[in-house]
Enzyme design. Structure first.
Site, short mmCIF file in Angstrom:
data_model
loop_
_atom_site.label_atom_id
_atom_site.label_comp_id
_atom_site.label_asym_id
_atom_site.label_seq_id
_atom_site.Cartn_x
_atom_site.Cartn_y
_atom_site.Cartn_z
N ILE A 71 0.85 -1.20 0.00
CA ILE A 71 0.00 0.00 0.00
C ILE A 71 0.89 1.24 0.00
O ILE A 71 1.16 1.84 1.03
CB ILE A 71 -0.94 0.01 1.23
CG1 ILE A 71 -1.73 -1.31 1.30
CG2 ILE A 71 -1.91 1.19 1.14
CD1 ILE A 71 -2.61 -1.58 0.10
N HIS A 72 1.35 1.59 -1.20
CA HIS A 72 2.12 2.83 -1.33
C HIS A 72 1.16 3.93 -1.77
O HIS A 72 -0.06 3.76 -1.68
CB HIS A 72 3.30 2.64 -2.30
CG HIS A 72 2.90 2.32 -3.70
ND1 HIS A 72 2.87 3.27 -4.69
CD2 HIS A 72 2.47 1.17 -4.27
CE1 HIS A 72 2.47 2.70 -5.82
NE2 HIS A 72 2.22 1.43 -5.60
N ALA A 73 1.71 5.04 -2.23
CA ALA A 73 0.87 6.22 -2.46
C ALA A 73 -0.32 5.98 -3.38
O ALA A 73 -1.44 6.39 -3.06
CB ALA A 73 1.74 7.35 -3.00
#
Lengths: 101, 320
Positions: A27-29
């Site tokens: 769950i990155h940007a």
């Protein structure tokens, strides 16, 4: 007994669903933005929990703070009238790998 | 109505003389009858090779600049040969001739200029300076231009064009930025042009320069109210900010990883859209957008750097 101030009387108890992060980058940007964008469509209060830490599902910074990488188990909670629909759409994001990979 | 860009195809020798004569110190020596001749290219030519008789690659459509080299060369020719070359030269439909260093053209040259109706000027500038200045001026004359509906401000050296529908609060936003000590280039109507083929420049129409229309207050003279520090004539556009009614915006950027661009006159300018809703301090948001843009031009993309760190960290945790 007083009812909870959030969510109203109809769904006093939050709905819960377990999800697993399966996209490679976690769950990155971009996934976080997609999650928050989806979550804010609903009136229900959304929460995400990772190893006991709970953040607001409508906060990008909160989601990013979780640093949920591939394989992480998360618990989604939703409380409110449209909680069920919210959980269905949000967990589908995880299943669809946030349109990544 | 969408604004349309315009590009000049040619300017006349007279327009060149009127617009730049004073700055280049031009004096008309001959060929007045040819002032309607057209300059087709935004640069100058030194016709040395042509005067030596080589016309196969002659850039005739440009302003012809003659300096000491050409003068000395012409002087070295025999009288009939010289007159022949000068005629050959004028026959090529050159738009006009400028002698640098205040070189006085010979009578013979002026006679032929009159006969062929080609304007001949004299300039006190040395050749190099004359060429540089004239090229810059012509480049501007020929630059693509257009008018944008928007307010242009300078925030700590970052030129920001604020766009948005009428009444969304562009002028109020600019006013608040002026109060913070930044400067105004133009309000509501901004003239745009491309400098040197790569920089988008903005200025104000002369008629409304430094005037601002604020609903409820009317026209404000920014230079007088805020002082001369609060105005500037032109500024490069580094960022376009579009103010949009929050209710009409479907996709609001939340992370800022992807840089959006807006193309104006063929130049891609970084673009951000800011949702407007009651209670949002627009001026502050535009200010921060400008500063963030400055960081980006310095090579720092906060969102991207953070995200790269985050992805690396998640990868390490997955391994460990």
């Amino acid at each position: 007994m007083k009812s909870s101030p959030i969510g109203g009387d109809e769904h006093p108890r939050p709905l819960i669903r377990e999800v697993v992060v399966i996209n490679k980058q976690g769950i990155h940007a971009r996934p976080a933005a997609l999650f928050v964008k989806t979550a804010t469509k609903f009136r229900a209060d959304i929460g995400i929990e990772k190893e006991g830490e709970v953040v607001n599902g409508k906060s990008i910074i909160g989601l990013l703070m979780l640093a949920a990488g591939e394989g992480t188990k998360l618990t989604l909670t939703a409380q409110g009238q449209d909680a069920e629909k919210a959980l269905a759409e949000l967990s589908k994001l995880f299943e669809d790998k946030f349109s990544e990979d | 109505m969408e604004p349309k860009p315009t590009t000049l195809k040619a300017i006349t020798a007279e327009e060149f003389y009127t617009a730049h004569g004073r700055q280049l110190g031009l004096k008309l020596e001959a060929g007045q009858a040819g002032l309607n001749r057209k300059i087709h290219e935004a640069t100058i030519n030194r016709p040395g090779l042509a005067l030596a008789g080589f016309f196969r690659y002659f850039a005739w459509a440009r302003v012809q600049v003659l300096g000491n080299a050409e003068k000395t060369y012409l002087k070295s020719l025999s009288s009939p040969e010289r007159r022949g070359r000068i005629r050959d030269f004028f026959q090529r439909r050159v738009p006009c001739v400028v002698f640098s260093r205040n070189i006085q053209p010979t009578r013979e040259f002026l006679e032929e200029a009159d006969a062929y109706r080609v304007p001949v000027f004299r300039s006190p500038l040395v050749t190099g300076r004359l060429i540089n200045s004239a090229t810059l001026m012509l480049d501007l004359d020929f630059a693509p231009k257009m008018t944008e509906h928007g307010t242009m401000v300078d925030i700590l050296g970052i030129g920001v064009l604020i766009k948005g529908e009428s009444g969304v609060g562009k002028s109020e936003c600019a006013l608040a930025l002026l109060e913070r000590g930044y400067s105004l280039v133009s309000d509501d109507v901004t003239r745009m042009y491309v400098l040197d083929g790569r920089e988008l420049m903005a200025s104000s129409p002369e008629e409304t320069r430094y005037l601002m229309e604020v609903r409820g207050l009317g026209l404000i003279d920014v230079g007088r109210v805020f002082g001369v520090g609060a105005i500037r004539t032109e500024k490069r556009v580094d960022l376009v900010v579009t103010l949009r009614d929050a209710g009409k915006m479907e996709d609001v950027e939340r992370v800022g990883m992807e840089q959006e661009f807006q193309e104006i006159l063929g130049i891609a300018v970084p673009h951000v859209q800011i949702p407007v809703s009651p209670g949002r301090d627009l001026a502050r948001l535009v200010e921060v957008a400008a500063l963030d843009q400055k960081l980006k031009t310095m090579g720092h993309n906060t969102a991207k750097e953070f995200n790269d760190r985050l992805i690396a960290r998640m990868r390490n945790e997955a391994r460990g």
